[in-house]
Structure formats: structure tokens, C-alpha cells
Scaffold this motif. Structure first.
Motif, mmCIF file in Angstrom:
data_model
loop_
_atom_site.group_PDB
_atom_site.id
_atom_site.type_symbol
_atom_site.label_atom_id
_atom_site.label_comp_id
_atom_site.label_asym_id
_atom_site.label_seq_id
_atom_site.Cartn_x
_atom_site.Cartn_y
_atom_site.Cartn_z
ATOM 1 N N PRO A 40 0.808 -1.229 0.000
ATOM 2 C CA PRO A 40 0.000 0.000 0.000
ATOM 3 C C PRO A 40 0.842 1.281 0.000
ATOM 4 C CG PRO A 40 -0.848 -1.571 1.601
ATOM 5 C CD PRO A 40 0.445 -2.131 1.095
ATOM 6 N N TYR A 41 1.962 1.285 0.714
ATOM 7 C CA TYR A 41 2.809 2.480 0.710
ATOM 8 C C TYR A 41 3.467 2.685 -0.653
ATOM 9 C CZ TYR A 41 2.292 3.323 5.714
ATOM 10 O OH TYR A 41 1.790 3.626 6.952
ATOM 11 N N GLY A 42 3.746 1.607 -1.362
ATOM 12 C CA GLY A 42 4.285 1.716 -2.708
ATOM 13 C C GLY A 42 3.258 2.268 -3.678
ATOM 14 N N GLU A 43 2.023 1.812 -3.543
ATOM 15 C CA GLU A 43 0.938 2.361 -4.371
ATOM 16 C C GLU A 43 0.750 3.843 -4.082
ATOM 17 O OE1 GLU A 43 -1.917 3.279 -6.922
ATOM 18 O OE2 GLU A 43 -0.757 1.427 -6.991
ATOM 19 N N ALA A 44 0.845 4.226 -2.825
ATOM 20 C CA ALA A 44 0.715 5.640 -2.456
ATOM 21 C C ALA A 44 1.860 6.460 -3.058
ATOM 22 C CB ALA A 44 0.686 5.780 -0.936
ATOM 23 N N ALA A 45 3.081 5.941 -3.007
ATOM 24 C CA ALA A 45 4.229 6.648 -3.585
ATOM 25 C C ALA A 45 4.030 6.843 -5.087
ATOM 26 C CB ALA A 45 5.514 5.884 -3.295
ATOM 27 N N ARG A 46 3.585 5.796 -5.760
ATOM 28 C CA ARG A 46 3.334 5.906 -7.197
ATOM 29 C C ARG A 46 2.257 6.949 -7.482
ATOM 30 N NH1 ARG A 46 1.831 0.599 -10.472
ATOM 31 N NH2 ARG A 46 0.118 0.633 -8.982
ATOM 32 N N ALA A 47 1.205 6.966 -6.677
ATOM 33 C CA ALA A 47 0.132 7.951 -6.858
ATOM 34 C C ALA A 47 0.659 9.380 -6.693
ATOM 35 C CB ALA A 47 -1.001 7.676 -5.867
ATOM 36 N N VAL A 48 1.511 9.599 -5.697
ATOM 37 C CA VAL A 48 2.091 10.935 -5.485
ATOM 38 C C VAL A 48 2.940 11.326 -6.688
ATOM 39 C CG1 VAL A 48 3.749 12.263 -4.110
ATOM 40 C CG2 VAL A 48 2.020 10.849 -2.964
ATOM 41 N N LEU A 49 3.800 10.423 -7.135
ATOM 42 C CA LEU A 49 4.666 10.741 -8.275
ATOM 43 C C LEU A 49 3.853 11.000 -9.540
ATOM 44 C CD1 LEU A 49 7.560 8.219 -7.611
ATOM 45 C CD2 LEU A 49 7.649 10.719 -7.402
ATOM 46 N N ARG A 50 2.788 10.251 -9.734
ATOM 47 C CA ARG A 50 1.929 10.493 -10.896
ATOM 48 C C ARG A 50 1.218 11.838 -10.781
ATOM 49 N NH1 ARG A 50 -0.534 4.465 -12.082
ATOM 50 N NH2 ARG A 50 1.152 3.846 -13.467
ATOM 51 N N ALA A 51 0.722 12.153 -9.585
ATOM 52 C CA ALA A 51 0.026 13.427 -9.374
ATOM 53 C C ALA A 51 0.959 14.610 -9.634
ATOM 54 C CB ALA A 51 -0.536 13.491 -7.951
ATOM 55 N N LEU A 52 2.240 14.427 -9.350
ATOM 56 C CA LEU A 52 3.222 15.493 -9.573
ATOM 57 C C LEU A 52 3.779 15.477 -10.998
ATOM 58 C CD1 LEU A 52 5.219 15.189 -6.238
ATOM 59 C CD2 LEU A 52 3.493 16.905 -6.821
#
Length: 149
Positions: A40-52
Motif C-alpha cells: 500500500p505504501y508503494g501504491e501511495a508513492a506511485r500515486a504521489v509521483l503520478r500526481a506530480l
């Protein structure tokens, strides 16, 4: 009972600023994240990087741990200059976090909900769950880097 927080962290003071500038500058060789397919923390990191808008640009520099613990170890050991880790891996009551970090806004990723399940009626387990939900239990959870619902 708790909501995990994602942070971008480096053990080096001043390396990570108050925002995502280090991701824009790209002044690093490796950044650790947990595997987005497994953690889940990896999915969150990917989401942040995509959002940016940084996911595609930085993919070649990512070092993926199987879980958030391994991603943390990559950064702690110096094998990656920075990485997305769990705030709870660093936060301790009344202690400053070593190094530097940025906490991405919660709106950039799906909340990382920590859950507990009582599998069988048991007085001790029930008492423990009651404590976790109590004011004291919730204070302890927040003191160690989690949000509470």
C-alpha cells in the motif's frame, strides 16, 4: 483504527525541502519505494509521483523494495539517497526526525488504512481493541506517526 502517512525522507539534513523540489531537480541517483503492486505504501508513492507528473521521468531511478520496511532500509543504508517511507518508521514522541523529509498532501494518494479484526470472541483481545479505540490509545497511535479516523 489508524491511517498511515507517507513521507519522502533522506537521512541527510536539508536534502529534502519543505516541498517536492528535490523531485523536480532530480539531484539524486536512486529513490526507494515499496513495490506498488504489493505494498500500500508503494501504491501511495506511485500515486504521489503520478500526481506530480514525475512518475515517467523518475521510473529509471526507482529502487523497489518488496515492502515498506525494505524501502526504508535502502534509504537508511545509503543505497538510495531518499525514498518514500512510512512516517511511523521515523516518528517517536518528543523526538525530532533525523535528516529531512516532506509529507505529501493526503489528497495526492488514497489513505493507507490500518485495520484490526477480532477473529474470535476473547476477553483479552476485546480489552485490547477497546484500549486501541480509547483516548489514550489514539494518542499513542498519533504520537507514533499515524493519523486517526
Amino acid at each position: 483504527y489508524a491511517v498511515g502517512k507517507l513521507i519522502l525522507w533522506s537521512p541527510e539534513k536539508g536534502y529534502v525541502g519543505a516541498g517536492a523540489e528535490v523531485l523536480e531537480s532530480g539531484e539524486f541517483r536512486h529513490m526507494a519505494i515499496a513495490n506498488p503492486k504489493l505494498a500500500p505504501y508503494g501504491e501511495a508513492a506511485r500515486a504521489v509521483l503520478r500526481a506530480l507528473g514525475a512518475w515517467d521521468r523518475l521510473r529509471g531511478r526507482l529502487v523497489r523494495g518488496e515492502n515498506i520496511g525494505q524501502a526504508f532500509q535502502f534509504v537508511k543504508s545509503g543505497n538510495a539517497e531518499l525514498g518514500f517511507v512510512a512516517y511511523a518508521q521515523l516518528k517517536r514522541p518528543n523526538q525530532a526526525i533525523e535528516g529531512s523529509f516532506w509529507e505529501p498532501p493526503q489528497a495526492l494518494y488514497t489513505p493507507i488504512e490500518q485495520q484490526a479484526v477480532l477473529l474470535r470472541e476473547n476477553d483479552t483481545a476485546g480489552d485490547f481493541l477497546s484500549f486501541v479505540r480509547s483516548d489514550e490509545g489514539l494518542r499513542i497511535i498519533r504520537d507514533y506517526g499515524y493519523a486517526t479516523p
